[in-house]
Design a protein around this motif. Structure first.
Motif, PDB file in Angstrom:
ATOM      1  N   ILE A   1       0.833  -1.210   0.000  1.00  0.00           N
ATOM      2  CA  ILE A   1       0.000   0.000   0.000  1.00  0.00           C
ATOM      3  C   ILE A   1       0.864   1.255   0.000  1.00  0.00           C
ATOM      4  O   ILE A   1       0.789   2.088  -0.902  1.00  0.00           O
ATOM      5  N   PHE A   2       1.701   1.383   1.012  1.00  0.00           N
ATOM      6  CA  PHE A   2       2.443   2.635   1.204  1.00  0.00           C
ATOM      7  C   PHE A   2       3.768   2.682   0.442  1.00  0.00           C
ATOM      8  O   PHE A   2       4.367   3.747   0.317  1.00  0.00           O
ATOM      9  N   GLY A   3       4.210   1.547  -0.049  1.00  0.00           N
ATOM     10  CA  GLY A   3       5.468   1.529  -0.789  1.00  0.00           C
ATOM     11  C   GLY A   3       5.311   1.808  -2.269  1.00  0.00           C
ATOM     12  O   GLY A   3       6.289   1.778  -3.022  1.00  0.00           O
ATOM     13  N   GLN A   4       4.089   2.086  -2.696  1.00  0.00           N
ATOM     14  CA  GLN A   4       3.815   2.277  -4.122  1.00  0.00           C
ATOM     15  C   GLN A   4       3.577   3.750  -4.455  1.00  0.00           C
ATOM     16  O   GLN A   4       3.169   4.531  -3.595  1.00  0.00           O
ATOM     17  N   THR A   5       3.830   4.090  -5.702  1.00  0.00           N
ATOM     18  CA  THR A   5       3.531   5.438  -6.189  1.00  0.00           C
ATOM     19  C   THR A   5       2.578   5.354  -7.375  1.00  0.00           C
ATOM     20  O   THR A   5       2.493   4.329  -8.053  1.00  0.00           O
ATOM     21  N   SER A   6       1.890   6.436  -7.611  1.00  0.00           N
ATOM     22  CA  SER A   6       0.958   6.504  -8.732  1.00  0.00           C
ATOM     23  C   SER A   6       1.721   6.461 -10.052  1.00  0.00           C
ATOM     24  O   SER A   6       2.697   7.197 -10.239  1.00  0.00           O
ATOM     25  N   ARG A   7       1.293   5.600 -10.959  1.00  0.00           N
ATOM     26  CA  ARG A   7       1.955   5.529 -12.266  1.00  0.00           C
ATOM     27  C   ARG A   7       1.768   6.822 -13.049  1.00  0.00           C
ATOM     28  O   ARG A   7       2.633   7.229 -13.823  1.00  0.00           O
ATOM     29  N   ARG A   8       0.643   7.463 -12.835  1.00  0.00           N
ATOM     30  CA  ARG A   8       0.333   8.669 -13.601  1.00  0.00           C
ATOM     31  C   ARG A   8       1.040   9.903 -13.046  1.00  0.00           C
ATOM     32  O   ARG A   8       1.585  10.710 -13.799  1.00  0.00           O
ATOM     33  N   PHE A   9       1.025  10.046 -11.727  1.00  0.00           N
ATOM     34  CA  PHE A   9       1.552  11.276 -11.127  1.00  0.00           C
ATOM     35  C   PHE A   9       2.908  11.097 -10.440  1.00  0.00           C
ATOM     36  O   PHE A   9       3.571  12.078 -10.111  1.00  0.00           O
ATOM     37  N   GLY A  10       3.296   9.847 -10.196  1.00  0.00           N
ATOM     38  CA  GLY A  10       4.575   9.614  -9.529  1.00  0.00           C
ATOM     39  C   GLY A  10       4.574  10.007  -8.070  1.00  0.00           C
ATOM     40  O   GLY A  10       5.631  10.225  -7.478  1.00  0.00           O
ATOM     41  N   THR A  11       3.394  10.130  -7.476  1.00  0.00           N
ATOM     42  CA  THR A  11       3.293  10.527  -6.070  1.00  0.00           C
ATOM     43  C   THR A  11       2.755   9.362  -5.236  1.00  0.00           C
ATOM     44  O   THR A  11       2.014   8.521  -5.746  1.00  0.00           O
ATOM     45  N   PRO A  12       3.104   9.318  -3.956  1.00  0.00           N
ATOM     46  CA  PRO A  12       2.615   8.234  -3.082  1.00  0.00           C
ATOM     47  C   PRO A  12       1.165   8.498  -2.660  1.00  0.00           C
ATOM     48  O   PRO A  12       0.899   9.002  -1.567  1.00  0.00           O
ATOM     49  N   ILE A  13       0.243   8.155  -3.522  1.00  0.00           N
ATOM     50  CA  ILE A  13      -1.167   8.507  -3.344  1.00  0.00           C
ATOM     51  C   ILE A  13      -1.721   8.037  -1.998  1.00  0.00           C
ATOM     52  O   ILE A  13      -2.372   8.805  -1.276  1.00  0.00           O
ATOM     53  N   TYR A  14      -1.474   6.776  -1.656  1.00  0.00           N
ATOM     54  CA  TYR A  14      -2.053   6.236  -0.420  1.00  0.00           C
ATOM     55  C   TYR A  14      -1.500   6.948   0.814  1.00  0.00           C
ATOM     56  O   TYR A  14      -2.227   7.204   1.775  1.00  0.00           O
ATOM     57  N   SER A  15      -0.224   7.266   0.777  1.00  0.00           N
ATOM     58  CA  SER A  15       0.377   8.002   1.896  1.00  0.00           C
ATOM     59  C   SER A  15      -0.219   9.403   2.000  1.00  0.00           C
ATOM     60  O   SER A  15      -0.482   9.906   3.100  1.00  0.00           O
ATOM     61  N   VAL A  16      -0.435  10.019   0.850  1.00  0.00           N
ATOM     62  CA  VAL A  16      -1.047  11.355   0.820  1.00  0.00           C
ATOM     63  C   VAL A  16      -2.448  11.307   1.422  1.00  0.00           C
ATOM     64  O   VAL A  16      -2.837  12.175   2.220  1.00  0.00           O
ATOM     65  N   LEU A  17      -3.207  10.283   1.058  1.00  0.00           N
ATOM     66  CA  LEU A  17      -4.580  10.157   1.561  1.00  0.00           C
ATOM     67  C   LEU A  17      -4.606   9.904   3.070  1.00  0.00           C
ATOM     68  O   LEU A  17      -5.474  10.429   3.780  1.00  0.00           O
ATOM     69  N   VAL A  18      -3.661   9.123   3.557  1.00  0.00           N
ATOM     70  CA  VAL A  18      -3.599   8.848   4.999  1.00  0.00           C
ATOM     71  C   VAL A  18      -3.334  10.133   5.781  1.00  0.00           C
ATOM     72  O   VAL A  18      -3.972  10.392   6.812  1.00  0.00           O
ATOM     73  N   ILE A  19      -2.396  10.941   5.298  1.00  0.00           N
ATOM     74  CA  ILE A  19      -2.120  12.217   5.966  1.00  0.00           C
ATOM     75  C   ILE A  19      -3.361  13.109   5.924  1.00  0.00           C
ATOM     76  O   ILE A  19      -3.669  13.825   6.886  1.00  0.00           O
ATOM     77  N   GLY A  20      -4.085  13.060   4.821  1.00  0.00           N
ATOM     78  CA  GLY A  20      -5.329  13.819   4.723  1.00  0.00           C
ATOM     79  C   GLY A  20      -6.345  13.380   5.762  1.00  0.00           C
ATOM     80  O   GLY A  20      -6.999  14.213   6.407  1.00  0.00           O
ATOM     81  N   LEU A  21      -6.470  12.076   5.950  1.00  0.00           N
ATOM     82  CA  LEU A  21      -7.409  11.555   6.951  1.00  0.00           C
ATOM     83  C   LEU A  21      -6.992  11.959   8.365  1.00  0.00           C
ATOM     84  O   LEU A  21      -7.831  12.340   9.191  1.00  0.00           O
ATOM     85  N   ILE A  22      -5.701  11.892   8.637  1.00  0.00           N
ATOM     86  CA  ILE A  22      -5.204  12.292   9.961  1.00  0.00           C
ATOM     87  C   ILE A  22      -5.471  13.781  10.194  1.00  0.00           C
ATOM     88  O   ILE A  22      -5.849  14.193  11.297  1.00  0.00           O
ATOM     89  N   SER A  23      -5.302  14.584   9.152  1.00  0.00           N
ATOM     90  CA  SER A  23      -5.526  16.027   9.277  1.00  0.00           C
ATOM     91  C   SER A  23      -6.980  16.349   9.609  1.00  0.00           C
ATOM     92  O   SER A  23      -7.269  17.385  10.220  1.00  0.00           O
ATOM     93  N   CYS A  24      -7.878  15.472   9.217  1.00  0.00           N
ATOM     94  CA  CYS A  24      -9.300  15.686   9.521  1.00  0.00           C
ATOM     95  C   CYS A  24      -9.582  15.623  11.020  1.00  0.00           C
ATOM     96  O   CYS A  24     -10.638  16.083  11.476  1.00  0.00           O
ATOM     97  N   LEU A  25      -8.646  15.072  11.782  1.00  0.00           N
ATOM     98  CA  LEU A  25      -8.809  15.044  13.240  1.00  0.00           C
ATOM     99  C   LEU A  25      -8.811  16.446  13.832  1.00  0.00           C
ATOM    100  O   LEU A  25      -9.154  16.630  15.007  1.00  0.00           O
ATOM    101  N   ALA A  26      -8.429  17.433  13.021  1.00  0.00           N
ATOM    102  CA  ALA A  26      -8.471  18.829  13.471  1.00  0.00           C
ATOM    103  C   ALA A  26      -9.879  19.234  13.897  1.00  0.00           C
ATOM    104  O   ALA A  26     -10.051  20.185  14.670  1.00  0.00           O
ATOM    105  N   ILE A  27     -10.872  18.531  13.421  1.00  0.00           N
ATOM    106  CA  ILE A  27     -12.265  18.812  13.806  1.00  0.00           C
ATOM    107  C   ILE A  27     -12.450  18.626  15.310  1.00  0.00           C
ATOM    108  O   ILE A  27     -13.196  19.368  15.952  1.00  0.00           O
ATOM    109  N   PHE A  28     -11.735  17.671  15.876  1.00  0.00           N
ATOM    110  CA  PHE A  28     -11.970  17.287  17.271  1.00  0.00           C
ATOM    111  C   PHE A  28     -10.913  17.818  18.241  1.00  0.00           C
ATOM    112  O   PHE A  28     -11.068  17.665  19.453  1.00  0.00           O
ATOM    113  N   LEU A  29      -9.846  18.420  17.719  1.00  0.00           N
ATOM    114  CA  LEU A  29      -8.735  18.830  18.575  1.00  0.00           C
ATOM    115  C   LEU A  29      -8.607  20.350  18.629  1.00  0.00           C
ATOM    116  O   LEU A  29      -8.969  21.050  17.685  1.00  0.00           O
TER     117      LEU A  29
END
Length: 443
Positions: A318-346
Motif C-alpha cells: 500500500i504505502f510503498g507504491q507510487t501513482s503511475r500517472r503522477f509519480g506521487t505516493p497517493i495512499y500516503s497522501v490520503l492517509v495524511i489527509g485523513l489524519i488532518s481531519c482530526l483537526a475537527i476534534f482537537l
C-alpha cells in the motif's frame, strides 16, 4: 532506479527551496513575537540569530549526509545508514510524529482563520474543505505543488515588505524607537543570557523545514548536489526573513505593553502599523502562508510514510507504491489527509503542545549519525578538517539540541514517550512475526 523514479525527478533547486520555506511558514514570526519578546525582554532579533546559529549546525549535518546519499528519508535514512535498520526504525518512528502533526496544525489554523472571516460556515466544514484541497493538490505531480506553493509564499512575502515600509514610515511617530538605524533591538541594555536562550529555544522550531526537503530526494534533479544546497539555503533564507521581520517589529514594539494579548499579537501588530484595512489584507496573507505550509508539510509527511512503506515498516503493497500517472505516493497522501481531519476534534493548544519531540529526536540522531558514519565507520578522522567536520561540528550541534530538550514542553515529552512506546510495540511485533525491515537501496 525504476523508470517511474526517473520521470519523477522534476524539482529544481528553487522549487525545493520554495517547499522548504513554505514549510517554515515565515509569517509565524508575527505569531510568536509577543511571547518571545516577553521572554527575552525585548530582544527577539537576537534570539532569532542565536536560533539560526544553532539550526545551521544541524542543517550542516543534514547537508553533509544528503551530499553523501541520494536516498530520501531524512533522519530515518541517515540513521539507518550509520547505525543500522533497528536504530533507523526508532528514529523514523519518532520523527514521523511531528511530520504527521504539522499538517494537522496547519489544517487547524487555516480553518480557524477562515471561520473568523466567514462565520456562517461551521468550523468542521472548513477543516474538511481545507484538508481536501491540500490533499488533492498533493496527489498531483510534485512540481505542480512547488509552483502553487510559490504563489502562496510570494504573496505573504510581499505583504511583509509592505509591513517593513510602513514601520519605516511610522518610526518616530509611534511609541517605538525613534530611528531605524539603531542597534537597540539587539542590544537594549539587558545582558541576561538565560531568557535569551529560552527565547531562542522556542524560535528554533520556526526553522523546521530545512530537514523536510531531504525527503524530496527522489523527486529532485541531481539530489546529491541540489538537496545539500537547499538545506543550507532554506535555513539561511528563513533566518534572514525571521531576523528582518522581527527587527522591524521590535523597532515599533520595544516591549509588550501595547499588546492586550501578547500570545496572539499578530492582529494587534498589523493594526497598529497599518490600520484596519491592512490588518484584513495581512490576515488574508497569513491564510495563504499557512496554506503553503499545509501543502509542504503534507508532502513531506506523505513522503516519509512512503519511504518507510518501501522498507516494509508499513504495509509495502500500500504505502510503498507510487501513482503511475503522477509519480506521487497517493495512499500516503490520503492517509495524511485523513489524519488532518482530526483537526475537527482537537484544539490548537493541545496539538501545538505535542510537537517538537520528534524533531529533537531527528536532529539529535542526524548529528550523531554524521559522527558515527564519517568519523567512526569511514574513519575520516585525520587532519584538522576531518576532525572539525566529523567530530566537533556534530557534537557541538548535539549540545545545542540538549538546550532545546531542557525547554521542551512537558506535554510534548509525555506524548512523545507514549508514541515511542507504540513504536517499540510495533518493532517487537515485527521481530516476533519475522517481518524484516528491508532497506531500499534505490536512489
Amino acid at each position: 532506479m525504476h523508470d517511474n523514479d526517473i520521470q519523477r525527478k522534476k524539482l529544481s533547486l528553487w522549487q525545493v527551496l520554495i517547499i522548504g520555506i513554505a514549510y517554515m511558514t515565515p509569517m509565524t514570526v508575527f505569531d510568536t513575537f509577543g511571547i518571545v519578546s516577553g521572554i527575552t525582554h525585548g530582544r527577539v532579533p537576537l534570539a532569532y540569530l542565536l536560533a539560526l546559529v544553532a539550526m545551521l549546525l544541524t542543517a550542516f549535518s543534514y547537508a553533509r549526509f544528503s551530499r553523501h546519499s541520494a536516498k530520501p528519508g531524512s533522519a530515518y535514512t541517515y540513521t539507518t545508514d550509520s547505525c543500522g535498520a533497528n536504530a533507523g526504525f526508532m528514529v523514523g518512528w519518532c520523527a514521523l510524529l511531528d511530520y504527521i502533526l504539522l499538517p494537522l496544525i496547519n489544517a487547524l489554523l487555516i480553518s480557524i482563520y477562515l471561520e473568523a472571516l466567514f462565520p456562517s460556515i461551521p468550523y468542521w466544514a472548513w477543516v474538511m474543505i481545507a484538508t481536501s484541497v491540500v490533499t488533492l493538490i498533493n496527489c498531483f505531480r510534485i512540481h505542480i505543488l512547488a509552483n502553487i506553493s510559490l504563489i502562496f509564499v510570494l504573496a505573504p512575502t510581499l505583504l511583509m515588505m509592505v509591513f517593513v515600509y510602513l514601520v519605516i514610515k511610522g518610526i518616530g511617530t509611534s511609541q517605538g524607537y525613534e530611528h531605524v538605524l539603531t542597534m537597540t533591538p539587539l542590544i537594549n541594555g539587558d545582558h541576561s543570557i538565560a531568557p535569551l536562550v529560552a527565547g531562542a529555544s522556542i524560535l528554533c522550531f520556526s526553522y523546521l523545514g530545512f530537514d523536510a526537503v531531504t525527503t524530496m530526494s527522489h523527486e529532485t534533479k541531481d539530489p546529491q548536489k541540489t538537496i545539500p544546497r537547499a538545506v543550507i539555503l532554506t535555513t539561511l533564507i528563513g533566518g534572514c526573513i525571521f531576523f528582518t521581520a522581527s527587527w522591524f517589529i521590535q523597532l515599533y514594539f520595544p516591549n509588550n505593553l501595547r499588546f492586550n494579548n501578547p500570545s496572539e499579537a499578530l492582529p494587534e501588530i498589523v493594526l497598529y502599523v497599518g490600520g484596519v484595512f491592512f490588518q484584513s489584507v495581512f490576515l488574508c496573507g497569513q491564510i495563504m502562508n499557512t496554506f503553503a505550509s499545509g501543502l509542504a508539510t503534507h508532502a513531506s509527511a506523505s513522503r516519509l510514510i512512503h519511504i518507510m512503506g518501501r522498507d516494509n515498516i508499513f504495509p509495502k503493497a500500500i504505502f510503498g507504491q507510487t501513482s503511475r500517472r503522477f509519480g506521487t505516493p497517493i495512499y500516503s497522501v490520503l492517509v495524511i489527509g485523513l489524519i488532518s481531519c482530526l483537526a475537527i476534534f482537537l484544539s490548537l493548544d493541545t496539538v501545538v503542545s505535542l510537537i517538537s519531540f520528534g524533531a529533537l529526536i531527528a536532529f539529535t540522531a542526524v548529528n550523531f549519525s554524521v559522527f558515527m558514519f564519517f568519523y567512526i565507520k569511514q574513519k575520516q578522522r585525520h587532519g584538522i578538517k576531518n576532525i572539525f567536520l566529523n567530530l566537533i561540528v556534530p557534537w557541538l550541534s548535539v549540545l545545542t539540541i540538549v538546550c532545546l530538550w531542557f525547554n521542551l514542553d512537558a506535554a510534548a515529552l509525555q506524548f512523545g514517550f507514549i508514541w515511542l512506546t507504540f513504536g517499540l510495540a510495533l518493532f517487537i511485533y515485527k521481530k516476533l512475526t519475522k517481518q524484516n525491515i528491508t532497506i531500499n537501496e534505490a536512489c
